[in-house]
Write an enzyme that holds these catalytic residues in place. Structure first.
Site, PDB file in Angstrom:
ATOM      1  CB  CYS A 102      -0.960  -0.033   1.192  1.00 17.10           C
ATOM      2  SG  CYS A 102      -0.157  -0.097   2.815  1.00 17.10           S
ATOM      3  N   GLY A 103       0.657   2.187   0.866  1.00 16.61           N
ATOM      4  CA  GLY A 103       1.517   3.357   0.924  1.00 16.61           C
ATOM      5  C   GLY A 103       2.587   3.271   1.986  1.00 16.61           C
TER       6      GLY A 103
END
Length: 453
Positions: A410-411
């Site tokens: 994800c981030g």
């Protein structure tokens, strides 16, 4: 009268701001305050103020309003749109109605779009505008989404939103704009740190206020709409009926291992709020990872059932009251309690745990990569060849993910671990979670990212 003290009460997790206004007579007005009233209580107490008025700009979809709780426990007068048809005691307001706050006045402005009954509130000292609470109408650099009522009404509400923004733009340029929804809100606020503005600044910089005509406005607004948590479809009706009044602050009762096992046998779900490394090292099989951080509340509402009992596993340094309040403000009153002793108690009872491998960006090779960020994030830049499924839809789409070695990203890593836990529940094995995001991978490997979907 002297300068008015308006105190933003920012909820980083929901991306929202409530406001407390010192009315100068020992009372305060709060606007769009959630059921998690701790910040409002603390702000009022520090100033020696009683919460005399609570105004709601609209029937909120992303949190339960605290207005009814204040009315029941503190005698606060609730101000809200008459067209909202709330089923509890309140002062119903229509366009142009004024409320005397004891020196200041609050004037209701009909600004439909985000919802049908939406009001903005213009704060006045005599006839001088002090500022406008725009709720889910005019936001900093944006306007709130119009697709929460029903798909069939989305465009019609977007056209109403256009007219509402034009009306607000007719206020004097120097008037402060105090929106409810801000950066981080799934009600369509753009990223950024600024949470308040002025009418003039928005006229100069807000792309929706600078749209050439209504059709262009509608096209731009509708094109910006992404996904949103499913609890958004339930809370506005609960707010209309009136959230249940708490007679005590929410908490997490301690549950022994035997009780937790019995709950699991009856369909309960374990929510593990510990940080990613702790969950990765060992967790109760089938637990869903939702690390306790500002975004916890949104992902709880996206990944956990509001109907099945929930059992929390938390870290020793995590505040159980914080977990309980976060759940309560989105209507999750189904927290059965917490596993007393956490994972240590589970293993001490002779029960097995699961673990999840964690990898660094430089160790991500040519195998399958699953990116679980929002579509807009993925389109802005992702690893070449990465498969994309938003975390919020992964539980329903786990069967689309091939059962082969997979690195999830994800981030930063929190959403990826949540995704790994969902896939593990669905029977997937040989999973790893990448620490960091695509920029970390690109910087580490020297390779470029792909864009688009």
């Amino acid at each position: 009268m002297a300068a008015v003290d308006v105190v933003p009460l920012v909820d980083e997790g929901l991306g929202n701001s409530a406001y407390l206004v010192d009315l100068g007579d020992g009372r305060a007005l709060v606007v769009d305050v959630s059921l998690d009233l701790r910040a409002a209580w603390n702000a009022a107490q520090r100033r020696g103020l009683a919460l005399g008025f609570a105004a709601d700009t609209h029937l909120h979809a992303d949190f339960l309003s605290g207005a009814r709780q204040l009315a029941a426990t503190e005698g606060t007068r609730v101000l809200a749109a008459a067209e909202g048809h709330r089923e509890f005691a309140h002062t119903g307001l229509r366009d142009g109605d004024d409320v005397d706050l004891g020196g200041l006045r609050l004037q209701a402005l009909a600004t439909p779009g985000h919802t049908h009954e939406h009001l903005s509130f213009l704060l006045l000292d005599d006839d001088k505008p002090i500022g406008v609470f725009t709720g889910g109408s005019l936001l900093v650099g944006a306007a709130a989404r119009t697709d929460l009522v029903s798909p069939e009404q989305t465009e019609a509400l977007a056209r109403q939103q256009y007219a509402s923004l034009q009306r607000l733009a007719s206020l004097p340029d120097e008037v402060p704009v105090w929106p409810t929804h801000g950066a981080g809100s799934f009600c369509s606020a753009p990223p950024g740190t600024q949470r308040t503005s002025t009418i003039g600044q928005e006229k100069a910089t807000n792309p929706l206020l600078r749209a050439s005509d209504e059709d262009s406005f509608v096209a731009t607004l509708l094109d910006s709409l992404g996904s949103f948590p499913p609890y958004f479809l339930r809370l506005s009706e609960i707010n209309r009926r009136g959230p249940a009044v708490f007679d005590a602050e929410p908490g997490l009762p301690a549950l022994d291992v035997a009780t937790v096992r019995a709950l699991l046998d009856d369909g309960a779900q374990i929510i593990d709020t510990r940080p990613v490394p702790e969950f990765a090292a060992g967790h109760v099989p089938g637990a869903v990872s939702i690390p306790l951080r500002p975004a916890f509340v949104s992902w709880l509402g996206w990944l956990a059932s509001h109907e099945r009992p929930l059992v929390v596993v938390r870290g020793a340094d995590q505040d159980p009251a914080e977990i309980a309040w976060q759940a309560a403000k989105i209507g999750y009153t189904n927290l059965a309690g917490e596993l007393d002793g956490a994972v240590g108690a589970w293993t001490a009872a002779g029960l097995s745990t699961s673990s999840t491998r964690v990898v660094w960006p430089e160790h991500v090779g040519q195998g399958q990569v699953l990116d679980v960020r929002q579509t807009s994030e993925f389109a802005a830049g992702h690893l070449p060849g990465a498969r994309h499924v938003e975390l919020g839809s992964l539980a329903d789409r786990a069967g689309e993910v091939p059962r082969e070695p997979t690195v999830i990203m994800c981030g930063h890593g929190e959403r990826a671990m949540g995704a790994a836990s969902l896939l593990e529940r669905a029977g997937h094995r040989d999973l790893a979670v990448m620490v960091g995001g695509p920029d970390d991978w690109a910087r580490t490997t020297g390779r470029g990212l792909e864009t688009g979907t």
